[in-house]
Design a protein around this motif. Structure first.
Motif, PDB file in Angstrom:
ATOM      1  N   UNK A 258      -5.498  17.933  -9.986  1.00  0.00           N
ATOM      2  CA  UNK A 258      -6.376  16.930 -10.872  1.00  0.00           C
ATOM      3  C   UNK A 258      -6.813  15.788  -9.988  1.00  0.00           C
ATOM      4  N   UNK A 259      -7.975  15.168 -10.605  1.00  0.00           N
ATOM      5  CA  UNK A 259      -8.463  14.015 -10.085  1.00  0.00           C
ATOM      6  C   UNK A 259      -7.556  12.769 -10.157  1.00  0.00           C
ATOM      7  N   UNK A 260      -7.389  12.128  -9.035  1.00  0.00           N
ATOM      8  CA  UNK A 260      -6.550  11.007  -8.976  1.00  0.00           C
ATOM      9  C   UNK A 260      -6.976   9.794  -8.553  1.00  0.00           C
ATOM     10  N   UNK A 261      -6.647   8.859  -9.147  1.00  0.00           N
ATOM     11  CA  UNK A 261      -6.964   7.152  -8.848  1.00  0.00           C
ATOM     12  C   UNK A 261      -6.537   6.731  -7.458  1.00  0.00           C
ATOM     13  N   UNK A 262      -7.614   6.180  -6.810  1.00  0.00           N
ATOM     14  CA  UNK A 262      -7.299   5.785  -5.389  1.00  0.00           C
ATOM     15  C   UNK A 262      -7.435   4.165  -5.381  1.00  0.00           C
ATOM     16  N   UNK A 263      -8.686   3.592  -5.845  1.00  0.00           N
ATOM     17  CA  UNK A 263      -8.674   2.001  -5.818  1.00  0.00           C
ATOM     18  C   UNK A 263      -9.753   1.652  -6.707  1.00  0.00           C
ATOM     19  N   UNK A 264      -9.561   0.521  -7.267  1.00  0.00           N
ATOM     20  CA  UNK A 264     -10.537  -0.236  -8.178  1.00  0.00           C
ATOM     21  C   UNK A 264     -10.722  -1.773  -7.838  1.00  0.00           C
ATOM     22  N   UNK A 265     -11.696  -2.281  -8.125  1.00  0.00           N
ATOM     23  CA  UNK A 265     -12.175  -3.742  -7.925  1.00  0.00           C
ATOM     24  C   UNK A 265     -12.943  -4.109  -9.226  1.00  0.00           C
ATOM     25  N   UNK A 266     -12.418  -5.104  -9.543  1.00  0.00           N
ATOM     26  CA  UNK A 266     -13.286  -6.135 -10.523  1.00  0.00           C
ATOM     27  C   UNK A 266     -14.675  -6.557 -10.257  1.00  0.00           C
ATOM     28  N   UNK A 267     -15.410  -6.822 -11.284  1.00  0.00           N
ATOM     29  CA  UNK A 267     -16.698  -7.129 -11.358  1.00  0.00           C
ATOM     30  C   UNK A 267     -17.006  -8.139 -10.312  1.00  0.00           C
ATOM     31  N   UNK A 268     -16.217  -9.115  -9.962  1.00  0.00           N
ATOM     32  CA  UNK A 268     -16.557 -10.003  -8.898  1.00  0.00           C
ATOM     33  C   UNK A 268     -15.615  -9.923  -7.757  1.00  0.00           C
ATOM     34  N   UNK A 269     -14.972  -8.592  -7.577  1.00  0.00           N
ATOM     35  CA  UNK A 269     -14.125  -8.815  -6.190  1.00  0.00           C
ATOM     36  C   UNK A 269     -12.821  -9.175  -6.585  1.00  0.00           C
ATOM     37  N   UNK A 270     -12.297 -10.247  -7.598  1.00  0.00           N
ATOM     38  CA  UNK A 270     -11.329 -10.990  -7.582  1.00  0.00           C
ATOM     39  C   UNK A 270     -10.038 -10.274  -7.722  1.00  0.00           C
ATOM     40  N   UNK A 271     -10.196  -8.903  -8.358  1.00  0.00           N
ATOM     41  CA  UNK A 271      -8.983  -8.216  -8.265  1.00  0.00           C
ATOM     42  C   UNK A 271      -9.116  -6.889  -8.123  1.00  0.00           C
ATOM     43  N   UNK A 272      -8.290  -6.435  -7.245  1.00  0.00           N
ATOM     44  CA  UNK A 272      -8.120  -5.031  -6.468  1.00  0.00           C
ATOM     45  C   UNK A 272      -6.929  -4.489  -6.728  1.00  0.00           C
ATOM     46  N   UNK A 273      -6.794  -3.091  -6.998  1.00  0.00           N
ATOM     47  CA  UNK A 273      -5.788  -2.248  -6.996  1.00  0.00           C
ATOM     48  C   UNK A 273      -5.903  -1.087  -6.448  1.00  0.00           C
ATOM     49  N   UNK A 274      -4.714  -0.604  -5.954  1.00  0.00           N
ATOM     50  CA  UNK A 274      -4.653   0.759  -4.880  1.00  0.00           C
ATOM     51  C   UNK A 274      -3.741   1.460  -5.516  1.00  0.00           C
ATOM     52  N   UNK A 275      -3.865   2.775  -5.386  1.00  0.00           N
ATOM     53  CA  UNK A 275      -2.811   3.876  -5.462  1.00  0.00           C
ATOM     54  C   UNK A 275      -1.747   3.520  -4.208  1.00  0.00           C
ATOM     55  N   UNK A 276      -0.522   3.815  -4.847  1.00  0.00           N
ATOM     56  CA  UNK A 276       0.568   3.626  -3.760  1.00  0.00           C
ATOM     57  C   UNK A 276       0.283   4.380  -2.505  1.00  0.00           C
ATOM     58  N   UNK A 277      -0.363   5.484  -2.707  1.00  0.00           N
ATOM     59  CA  UNK A 277      -0.586   6.565  -1.523  1.00  0.00           C
ATOM     60  C   UNK A 277      -1.277   5.998  -0.516  1.00  0.00           C
ATOM     61  N   UNK A 278      -2.196   5.081  -0.819  1.00  0.00           N
ATOM     62  CA  UNK A 278      -3.436   4.581   0.095  1.00  0.00           C
ATOM     63  C   UNK A 278      -3.398   2.968   0.246  1.00  0.00           C
ATOM     64  N   UNK A 279      -2.366   2.319  -0.105  1.00  0.00           N
ATOM     65  CA  UNK A 279      -2.059   1.053  -0.080  1.00  0.00           C
ATOM     66  C   UNK A 279      -1.747   0.811   1.667  1.00  0.00           C
ATOM     67  N   UNK A 280      -2.326  -0.135   2.094  1.00  0.00           N
ATOM     68  CA  UNK A 280      -2.289  -0.506   3.418  1.00  0.00           C
ATOM     69  C   UNK A 280      -3.139   0.195   4.222  1.00  0.00           C
ATOM     70  N   UNK A 281      -3.850   1.294   3.900  1.00  0.00           N
ATOM     71  CA  UNK A 281      -4.750   2.186   4.929  1.00  0.00           C
ATOM     72  C   UNK A 281      -6.147   2.066   4.073  1.00  0.00           C
TER      73      UNK A 281
END
Length: 125
Positions: free
Chosen positions: A44-67
């Motif tokens: 299934x399709x899975x989340x990788x990363x997301x960024x807020x409208x102004x770049x102030x908040x960023x989230x990553x999936x654990x599998x890609x964090x740091x890379x």
């Protein structure tokens, strides 16, 4: 309506780097939360990363964090995903997506209204 087009996919060896980009046409991207998702064969399709409208908040999936690093340039109406230290398990079609709700950083596929067609990333071992 926002139209998203991904580019930059390709074939890379494990440990290598690749940068995928998402260009938007139509309304400005600045009000939108932007995300990257991926779908590997048979999964299934899975989340990788997301960024807020102004770049102030960023989230990553654990599998890609740091890379992986997500970034956006609202002046250019684009969002990038820099992928380093790639692994064979990163092989997938990568999609960018836009969520018009600027009050949140969406992590779920169903929260995004607009999707690109995807770009293939293949990591060889």
């Amino acid at each position: 309506q926002v139209r998203l087009v991904e580019s930059g996919g390709g074939l890379v060896q494990a440990g290598g780097s690749l940068r995928v980009s998402c260009a938007a046409s139509g309304p400005p991207l600045s009000p939108y939360c932007m995300g990257w998702f991926r779908q590997a064969p048979g999964k299934e399709r899975e989340f990788v990363a997301a960024i807020s409208w102004n770049g102030g908040r960023i989230y990553y999936a654990d599998s890609v964090k740091g890379r992986f690093t997500i970034s956006r340039d609202n002046a250019k109406n684009s969002v990038d995903l820099q992928m380093n230290s790639l692994k064979p398990e990163d092989t997938a079609v990568y999609y960018c997506a836009a969520d018009p709700n600027r009050l949140r950083v969406a992590l779920m596929e169903g929260e995004y209204d607009y999707w690109g067609q995807g770009t293939q990333v293949t990591v060889s071992s």
